[in-house]
Design an enzyme around this catalytic site. Structure first.
Site, mmCIF file in Angstrom:
data_model
loop_
_atom_site.group_PDB
_atom_site.id
_atom_site.type_symbol
_atom_site.label_atom_id
_atom_site.label_comp_id
_atom_site.label_asym_id
_atom_site.label_seq_id
_atom_site.Cartn_x
_atom_site.Cartn_y
_atom_site.Cartn_z
ATOM 1 N N ASP A 113 0.816 -1.225 0.000
ATOM 2 C CA ASP A 113 0.000 0.000 0.000
ATOM 3 C C ASP A 113 0.850 1.276 0.000
ATOM 4 O O ASP A 113 0.608 2.185 0.804
ATOM 5 C CB ASP A 113 -0.927 0.033 1.220
ATOM 6 C CG ASP A 113 -1.629 -1.278 1.505
ATOM 7 O OD1 ASP A 113 -1.889 -2.017 0.542
ATOM 8 O OD2 ASP A 113 -1.918 -1.556 2.680
ATOM 9 N N GLU A 171 -11.043 -0.827 -3.340
ATOM 10 C CA GLU A 171 -10.304 -0.100 -2.293
ATOM 11 C C GLU A 171 -9.201 0.736 -2.937
ATOM 12 O O GLU A 171 -9.079 0.804 -4.162
ATOM 13 C CB GLU A 171 -9.689 -1.099 -1.307
ATOM 14 C CG GLU A 171 -8.712 -2.077 -1.958
ATOM 15 C CD GLU A 171 -8.334 -3.241 -1.059
ATOM 16 O OE1 GLU A 171 -9.005 -3.450 -0.045
ATOM 17 O OE2 GLU A 171 -7.360 -3.949 -1.395
#
Length: 326
Positions: free
Chosen positions: A38, A208
């Site tokens: 991420d 997401e």
């Protein structure tokens, strides 16, 4: 003589190591060692910075490291820039940073605790520091967003500064994405003109990891699709004329290459200042790994065609050549 020989050998080794670092031709992928996912990539001054999630079991995800580089090729690690000891309400699953410099302060937005309902403590928090390497400390003493609104789990926040200098937070897991206006001091949210505080901007296929940037007057909205542990994890995008879109999915930008790595997704984007030169920083899983948490951070070039559409990214083992900030 033995001592002198040892010292001489040591010095030669250091010199060779330094020369090797200076003559490194490409970043290589991953760009630094360790399990990290991420990645939030940004630029502060003349340095690229990457703030990733520490990729481990949820109960061990209680700190963040950061990495800086003058050229995208040579990286320096900054250990433990934020951890749960400085955020008393965060106990586990500290995820997916978003970094903003404002008024000579550095704001570190993060998700924590992987909340599953509105009765659990957790959500999106903010930490603050005087330097990009921290140490960062809790800014609000509580989450900024701690409820599930429009079906969106409060994780994976991205902070976007619009042309009028208004800051927005774009976030959401569980297949739903919200946008909200931030107060000038980041202590809360400001309602939109219609009185609502949260707006759903969920595009088709969204799962997401949202981000947004502006290029040549157009708003590029990007997100991750598929399952984060699966081979279908990928990045898609849309283009709009303003912050509110509408954002209709155009196609896939980033995905796995079975000859290179699997599960490529959850990314960020940086532009070399003053140039139409763009890079995508993302995580992927090495071919030798089956553990869902064994993810590494990588960089590759991101290019546009004559119509402003993003060309599919070719993921590589070589990475990129040096791109110094002038």
């Amino acid at each position: 003589m033995k001592k002198a020989t040892l010292i001489f050998t040591f010095l030669i080794g250091i010199t060779a190591y330094s020369a090797g670092a200076q003559t490194k031709k490409t970043s290589g992928n991953p760009i630094f060692q360790g399990w990290y996912a991420d990645p939030e990539a940004t630029i502060f001054g003349k340095q690229y910075w990457v703030y990733p999630t520490y990729s481990d079991k949820y109960n061990k995800q209680v700190h963040f490291d950061a990495f800086s580089s003058p050229d995208l090729v040579n990286w320096t690690k900054h250990d433990n820039v934020l951890d749960s000891s400085n955020v008393k309400w965060a106990k586990r699953a500290m995820w997916a940073p978003a970094l903003v410099k404002k008024d000579n302060k550095y704001y570190f937005f993060f998700g924590a605790n992987d909340i599953q309902n509105d009765q659990t403590v957790g959500g999106i928090g903010i930490a603050v520091a005087d330097k990009p390497e921290g140490p960062f400390k809790d800014y609000l003493g509580k989450p900024l967003i701690d409820k599930i609104i429009n079906g969106a789990q409060p994780i994976d926040q991205f902070v976007f500064k619009d042309k009028d200098s208004q800051y927005y937070i774009i976030y959401g897991g569980w297949g739903h994405c919200n946008i909200a206006k931030l107060k000038n001091d980041f202590t809360g949210l400001v309602p939109f003109s219609d009185g609502t505080t949260y707006r759903s901007i969920t595009p088709e296929g969204y799962v997401e990891g949202p981000i947004m940037f502006i290029r040549k007057g157009k708003y590029y909205f990007m997100w991750s699709e598929g399952g984060w542990t699966g081979p279908d994890y990928r990045v898609a995008y849309a283009v709009g004329d303003n912050i509110n879109g509408p954002f209709k999915k155009i196609g896939t930008v980033l995905q796995q290459d079975a000859a290179v790595a699997t599960g490529a997704g959850h990314h960020s984007v940086v532009q070399v200042p003053g140039k139409d030169e763009w890079y995508i920083i993302y995580h992927r899983r090495p071919l030798t790994e089956t553990d869902g948490n064994h993810r590494v951070t990588c960089v590759d070039k991101m290019e546009f065609d004559a119509n402003g559409l993003i060309k599919p990214v070719k993921i590589t083992n070589e990475g990129v050549t040096a791109a110094k900030i002038k």
